[in-house]
Design a protein around this motif. Structure first.
Motif, short mmCIF file in Angstrom:
data_model
loop_
_atom_site.label_atom_id
_atom_site.label_comp_id
_atom_site.label_asym_id
_atom_site.label_seq_id
_atom_site.Cartn_x
_atom_site.Cartn_y
_atom_site.Cartn_z
N ARG A 9 7.36 16.87 -24.23
CA ARG A 9 7.74 16.61 -22.83
C ARG A 9 6.52 16.68 -21.93
O ARG A 9 6.34 15.84 -21.03
N ALA A 10 5.64 17.67 -22.17
CA ALA A 10 4.43 17.81 -21.36
C ALA A 10 3.51 16.60 -21.53
O ALA A 10 2.97 16.08 -20.56
N VAL A 11 3.36 16.17 -22.79
CA VAL A 11 2.53 14.99 -23.06
C VAL A 11 3.14 13.76 -22.39
O VAL A 11 2.42 12.91 -21.84
N GLY A 12 4.47 13.66 -22.43
CA GLY A 12 5.15 12.54 -21.78
C GLY A 12 4.93 12.53 -20.28
O GLY A 12 4.68 11.47 -19.69
N LEU A 13 4.99 13.73 -19.66
CA LEU A 13 4.74 13.82 -18.22
C LEU A 13 3.31 13.40 -17.88
O LEU A 13 3.07 12.69 -16.90
N ILE A 14 2.35 13.83 -18.72
CA ILE A 14 0.95 13.46 -18.50
C ILE A 14 0.77 11.95 -18.64
O ILE A 14 0.08 11.32 -17.82
N ALA A 15 1.40 11.38 -19.66
CA ALA A 15 1.26 9.93 -19.90
C ALA A 15 1.89 9.13 -18.75
O ALA A 15 1.27 8.20 -18.22
N ILE A 16 3.11 9.51 -18.36
CA ILE A 16 3.78 8.79 -17.27
C ILE A 16 3.04 9.00 -15.96
O ILE A 16 2.84 8.06 -15.18
N GLY A 17 2.60 10.25 -15.72
CA GLY A 17 1.86 10.54 -14.50
C GLY A 17 0.58 9.75 -14.42
O GLY A 17 0.25 9.17 -13.37
N SER A 18 -0.16 9.69 -15.54
CA SER A 18 -1.41 8.92 -15.56
C SER A 18 -1.14 7.44 -15.34
O SER A 18 -1.90 6.75 -14.64
N GLY A 19 -0.06 6.95 -15.94
CA GLY A 19 0.30 5.54 -15.77
C GLY A 19 0.61 5.21 -14.32
O GLY A 19 0.16 4.19 -13.79
N LEU A 20 1.39 6.09 -13.68
CA LEU A 20 1.72 5.86 -12.27
C LEU A 20 0.47 5.94 -11.39
O LEU A 20 0.33 5.17 -10.44
N LEU A 21 -0.43 6.87 -11.71
CA LEU A 21 -1.68 6.97 -10.96
C LEU A 21 -2.51 5.70 -11.14
O LEU A 21 -3.11 5.19 -10.19
N TYR A 22 -2.52 5.21 -12.38
CA TYR A 22 -3.31 4.01 -12.68
C TYR A 22 -2.78 2.80 -11.90
O TYR A 22 -3.51 2.14 -11.15
N THR A 46 0.84 -1.20 0.00
CA THR A 46 0.00 0.00 0.00
C THR A 46 0.87 1.25 0.00
O THR A 46 0.59 2.22 -0.71
N ILE A 47 1.94 1.23 0.79
CA ILE A 47 2.87 2.37 0.83
C ILE A 47 3.53 2.55 -0.53
O ILE A 47 3.70 3.69 -1.01
N VAL A 48 3.90 1.44 -1.18
CA VAL A 48 4.48 1.52 -2.53
C VAL A 48 3.50 2.18 -3.49
O VAL A 48 3.87 3.05 -4.30
N GLY A 49 2.23 1.77 -3.40
CA GLY A 49 1.20 2.37 -4.25
C GLY A 49 1.06 3.86 -3.99
O GLY A 49 0.91 4.65 -4.93
N LEU A 50 1.12 4.27 -2.73
CA LEU A 50 1.01 5.69 -2.39
C LEU A 50 2.18 6.50 -2.95
O LEU A 50 2.00 7.64 -3.41
N VAL A 51 3.37 5.93 -2.92
CA VAL A 51 4.54 6.61 -3.49
C VAL A 51 4.35 6.81 -4.99
O VAL A 51 4.64 7.89 -5.54
N MET A 52 3.84 5.79 -5.68
CA MET A 52 3.56 5.91 -7.10
C MET A 52 2.52 7.01 -7.36
O MET A 52 2.64 7.78 -8.32
N LEU A 53 1.52 7.10 -6.49
CA LEU A 53 0.50 8.14 -6.62
C LEU A 53 1.10 9.53 -6.45
O LEU A 53 0.72 10.46 -7.16
N CYS A 54 2.03 9.66 -5.52
CA CYS A 54 2.67 10.96 -5.28
C CYS A 54 3.44 11.44 -6.51
O CYS A 54 3.27 12.58 -6.96
N PHE A 55 4.28 10.57 -7.06
CA PHE A 55 5.04 10.94 -8.25
C PHE A 55 4.12 11.16 -9.45
O PHE A 55 4.31 12.10 -10.24
N GLY A 56 3.12 10.28 -9.58
CA GLY A 56 2.19 10.42 -10.70
C GLY A 56 1.43 11.72 -10.65
O GLY A 56 1.27 12.41 -11.66
#
Length: 311
Positions: A169-182, A10-20
């Motif tokens: 770069r902005a699109v890449g950040l959105i894609a990576i961020g969405s992926g990490l959130l997912y 769960t903590i690992v998931g939360l860290v991914m959410l923070c970066f995402g």
């Protein structure tokens, strides 16, 4: 031992959410500046879509696993936690100054969508035909939002700083961020559910409380990150947009796959959901959600959680 592993994951998931959440906001702001549209519209669209991916993933997984009670509970509970927990905690951290245009347009739309959900639930089922209606509403809202963005682009002058920003770069950040959130949302939800099953609570209650909190974490993280960076409109836009998409997109897709039964007790949760939305619009009329209001929302949400878990 198993609970300890679940807690660690769960903590690992939360860290991914923070970066995402951080990368999703950064990419969204860059796109907003480059396209000369408001941060509110970016929050309502790109960021809201991204932060709604855990709810979508959880609902589809629940549909496949025939856990339909979990779907409706998750969506309604998430909408309640988005206002009570996310906006409450965000306002406690820093008073939220928001555009009054949000009160005039998007928040009433959010309340209207909630009322639509109640209307289609009266017969005790959200059928596949109801799902088609919700998806039609999603298309209409998307067209409206894109139309608003187009008008704003004509009115706004280009920000000199935007010329230096890189769209790829902005699109890449959105894609990576969405992926990490997912994936962060999936990891968090899966392990939170495992912990909940050990406690022994029903799927509906689990969806309204534990799963709803888990799937609202992206909105919470994203809103806090946006507020810390001074982008309050993105934080509010994310909440409003996410609440609209939770019903139109997620419930729409899930109910098209299979009809979803509505238990009688769910109408109480509907009232709570609409009540939180009405309280929100009352605060937004002044253009400010002060810290005391945030404390009140958080306390009200905690009371609701306690009542739901103990009843």
């Amino acid at each position: 031992m198993e609970i300890a592993i679940n807690a660690l994951l769960t903590i690992v998931g939360l860290v991914m959410l923070c970066f995402g959440g951080n990368w999703l906001v950064s990419g969204g702001v860059s796109i907003a500046k480059k396209l000369r549209i408001s941060q509110m519209v970016i929050g309502l669209t790109v960021v809201a879509y991204g932060t709604s991916t855990p709810e979508l993933a959880a609902s589809i997984a629940a549909t496949v696993g025939a856990h339909t009670d979990l779907i409706l509970g998750n969506i309604v509970g998430s909408n309640i936690s988005n206002v009570g927990m996310v906006i409450g905690i965000s306002a406690i951290i820093s008073p939220l100054v928001v555009s009054k245009a949000t009160t005039r347009k998007e928040v009433p739309i959010m309340i209207g969508v909630m009322l639509l959900l109640v209307a289609i639930s009266v017969d005790g089922e959200i059928s596949q035909y109801d799902g088609i209606l919700l998806i039609a509403g999603l298309i209409a809202f998307t067209v409206y939002t894109l139309s608003r963005a187009k008008k704003e682009r004509k009115q706004e002058e280009e920000d000199p700083a935007a010329q230096k920003s890189s769209v790829p770069r902005a699109v890449g950040l959105i894609a990576i961020g969405s992926g990490l959130l997912y994936f962060g949302g999936l990891v968090t939800i899966e392990n939170v559910i495992s912990i909940a099953q050990g406690i022994g609570i029903s799927e509906t209650v689990a969806g309204i409380t534990i799963v709803a909190i888990g799937t609202s974490l992206p909105e919470l993280i994203t809103s806090i990150v946006a507020i810390k960076k001074g982008h309050t409109d993105i934080g509010i836009g994310t909440i409003v947009g996410s609440n609209i998409y939770n019903i139109l997109m997620i419930m729409g897709v899930a109910s098209v796959i299979t009809g979803i039964a509505v238990v009688p007790g769910m109408f109480t949760d509907y009232l709570v959901m609409i009540g939180f939305a009405i309280v929100l619009i009352a605060f937004l009329r002044s253009g400010l959600i002060p810290r005391p209001a945030g404390i009140g929302l958080a306390i009200a949400y905690a009371v609701y959680l306690g009542y739901t878990l103990l009843s």
